[in-house]
Motif scaffolding. Structure first.
Motif, PDB file in Angstrom:
ATOM      1  N   THR A   1      -0.023   4.536   1.214  1.00  0.00           N
ATOM      2  CA  THR A   1       0.895   3.683   1.990  1.00  0.00           C
ATOM      3  C   THR A   1       1.508   2.570   1.135  1.00  0.00           C
ATOM      4  OG1 THR A   1      -0.971   2.284   2.695  1.00  0.00           O
ATOM      5  CG2 THR A   1      -0.353   4.106   4.142  1.00  0.00           C
ATOM      6  N   LYS A   2       1.312   2.630  -0.179  1.00  0.00           N
ATOM      7  CA  LYS A   2       1.781   1.553  -1.056  1.00  0.00           C
ATOM      8  C   LYS A   2       3.289   1.321  -0.928  1.00  0.00           C
ATOM      9  CE  LYS A   2       1.828   0.231  -5.959  1.00  0.00           C
ATOM     10  NZ  LYS A   2       1.236  -1.106  -5.859  1.00  0.00           N
ATOM     11  N   ARG A   3       4.056   2.387  -0.821  1.00  0.00           N
ATOM     12  CA  ARG A   3       5.519   2.251  -0.729  1.00  0.00           C
ATOM     13  C   ARG A   3       5.959   1.750   0.642  1.00  0.00           C
ATOM     14  NH1 ARG A   3       8.446   7.551  -2.802  1.00  0.00           N
ATOM     15  NH2 ARG A   3      10.234   6.214  -2.307  1.00  0.00           N
ATOM     16  N   HIS A   4       5.068   1.834   1.605  1.00  0.00           N
ATOM     17  CA  HIS A   4       5.397   1.387   2.973  1.00  0.00           C
ATOM     18  C   HIS A   4       4.380   0.331   3.410  1.00  0.00           C
ATOM     19  CE1 HIS A   4       8.124   4.819   3.094  1.00  0.00           C
ATOM     20  NE2 HIS A   4       7.126   5.573   2.676  1.00  0.00           N
ATOM     21  N   ARG A   5       4.096  -0.616   2.515  1.00  0.00           N
ATOM     22  CA  ARG A   5       3.008  -1.560   2.759  1.00  0.00           C
ATOM     23  C   ARG A   5       3.244  -2.454   3.969  1.00  0.00           C
ATOM     24  NH1 ARG A   5       4.610  -2.439  -2.609  1.00  0.00           N
ATOM     25  NH2 ARG A   5       6.210  -4.038  -2.880  1.00  0.00           N
TER      26      ARG A   5
ATOM     27  N   ASN B   1      -1.798  -3.627  -3.862  1.00  0.00           N
ATOM     28  CA  ASN B   1      -0.511  -4.274  -4.126  1.00  0.00           C
ATOM     29  C   ASN B   1      -0.670  -5.595  -4.874  1.00  0.00           C
ATOM     30  OD1 ASN B   1       1.514  -2.547  -2.436  1.00  0.00           O
ATOM     31  ND2 ASN B   1      -0.231  -2.885  -1.063  1.00  0.00           N
TER      32      ASN B   1
ATOM     33  N   GLU C   1       2.118  -6.656  -7.431  1.00  0.00           N
ATOM     34  CA  GLU C   1       3.351  -7.085  -6.756  1.00  0.00           C
ATOM     35  C   GLU C   1       3.156  -8.434  -6.065  1.00  0.00           C
ATOM     36  OE1 GLU C   1       3.373  -2.691  -7.245  1.00  0.00           O
ATOM     37  OE2 GLU C   1       1.908  -4.142  -6.515  1.00  0.00           O
TER      38      GLU C   1
END
Length: 382
Positions: free
Chosen positions: A180-184, A221, A224
């Motif tokens: 789910t990293k891209r949709h955190r 994350n 980031e």
């Protein structure tokens, strides 16, 4: 409540958060012990629990801070490509269970040697209903196993049950976190929503496991998050951190602040309580990202509190209860004056005599299991 390695070595502020959270849990149980007397003074209990002072005694919510911390610091090493799962499992479980068993035995000793006469405390109070005044061998074994849902010998062990569950399921948390990293943002909203649903429906797993997952998401994350925090700080936007810290603290105790119009037991109160996990995660983000918060939390006292926090968490209720049974809960100021310093002193001794050796033994056990497995594989590979 376990400590992490690697990336977390640069986050000393997390020790401070852990230490402060443990003190909040101690103060929470002190207020529960004193509640029968506090309620005798008009408005005093409400003033303590439904005002901006609430974060100082929000013990149940402070446990959620522990859960987010565990989700973060236990997940970070697991995200490394060199992470050894065979070493992890025995090491992690021993780190949790050895201090737990020692804490249960310590509490048993206090129950056996310090008289717990029913007449010393208020009937139908927290001490009367939730803290054991007698024990059986089967109860000692059950509570040491961390399998029951409720505990009275060391009543904070309910949270360690969830720590064990998260620790066993760590691969699932890491995989889902990475997926789910891209949709955190969406994943975080869903995790928070599950916490709200869990409170409304009274399903503990929906409350606590997503709270651990919020910590895992911070770990996944982290790079980031650090980059964003650096940009915020470089622009001199200290108000961003102040606003995030304030909003997180409000979310953490929203159900208490809303008591005048959302009474305990109502669906609205439960839903607001479900937002506490989001508040806990927000406070962890502030601790990691805010230069001011990091300096304050990395000071000597908060870090020392963090060092003994697990031990303090395990021993303070048996100490508090024993003093209260001896002096009577009507003398709660005297109980506090004795039990609080005694809890810190015993926690330090417990840390030195039990927790630190347990960590060493856990590391050795993990290394031994991993090395034995490697020796078994070598002939097969050849």
């Amino acid at each position: 409540m376990g400590h992490g390695t690697g990336e977390t070595e640069r986050m000393h502020a997390l020790d401070g958060v852990r230490g402060i959270a443990a003190v909040v849990v101690l103060l929470y149980h002190l207020t529960l012990m004193a509640r029968p007397r506090l309620e005798e003074t008009a408005g005093l209990w409400e003033w303590i629990t439904q005002s901006p002072l609430r974060p100082l005694t929000a013990g149940s919510e402070a446990v959620l801070v522990f859960f987010v911390l565990s989700g973060l610091v236990v997940s970070i090493p697991a995200l490394s490509g060199s992470f050894d799962w065979l070493r992890y499992y025995p090491s992690r479980l021993l780190r949790l269970y050895l201090p737990v068993i020692a804490a249960v035995l310590f509490a048993v000793a206090l129950i056996v040697f310090v008289p717990r006469l029913p007449g010393a405390i208020t009937p139908d109070s927290w001490l009367a209903n939730r803290v054991a005044s007698s024990i059986s061998v089967s109860q000692v074994i059950e509570e040491s196993s961390l399998l029951p849902q409720t505990y009275t010998i060391v009543n904070v062990l309910w949270s360690l049950r969830w720590e064990v569950m998260f620790s066993v399921l760590l691969p699932v948390f890491v995989v889902v976190g990475l997926a789910t990293k891209r949709h955190r943002a969406l994943a975080a909203v869903l995790a928070i929503a599950l916490g709200v649903v869990g409170r409304v429906l009274d399903v503990d797993a929906l409350v606590y496991l997503p709270t651990f997952f919020l910590g895992t998401m911070i770990a996944v994350n982290l790079r980031e998050l650090r980059a964003w925090a650096a940009r915020v700080s470089a622009r001199g936007r200290g108000l961003v951190w102040a606003a995030l810290a304030g909003a997180s603290a409000v979310l953490l105790v929203a159900s208490w602040l809303a008591r005048p119009f959302a009474p305990a037991g109502s669906s609205l109160s439960a839903a607001l309580w479900g937002l506490a996990g989001a508040g806990a995660a927000g406070l962890i983000i502030v601790a990691i990202g805010s230069p001011f918060a990091e300096r304050m939390l990395s000071a000597r006292l908060p870090r020392w509190l963090g060092r003994i926090s697990f031990s303090l968490y395990l021993v303070h209720v048996p100490v508090l209860a024993s003093v209260a049974f001896v002096l009577g809960d009507e003398n709660w100021p005297l109980v506090a004056a004795i039990a609080i310093p005694a809890s810190f002193a015993i926690a330090w001794l417990f840390h030195v005599a039990v927790e630190t050796p347990s960590h060493r033994l856990a590391r050795r056990a993990g290394t031994r299991v991993a090395s034995q497995h490697d020796r078994v594989r070598e002939p097969i590979a050849s």
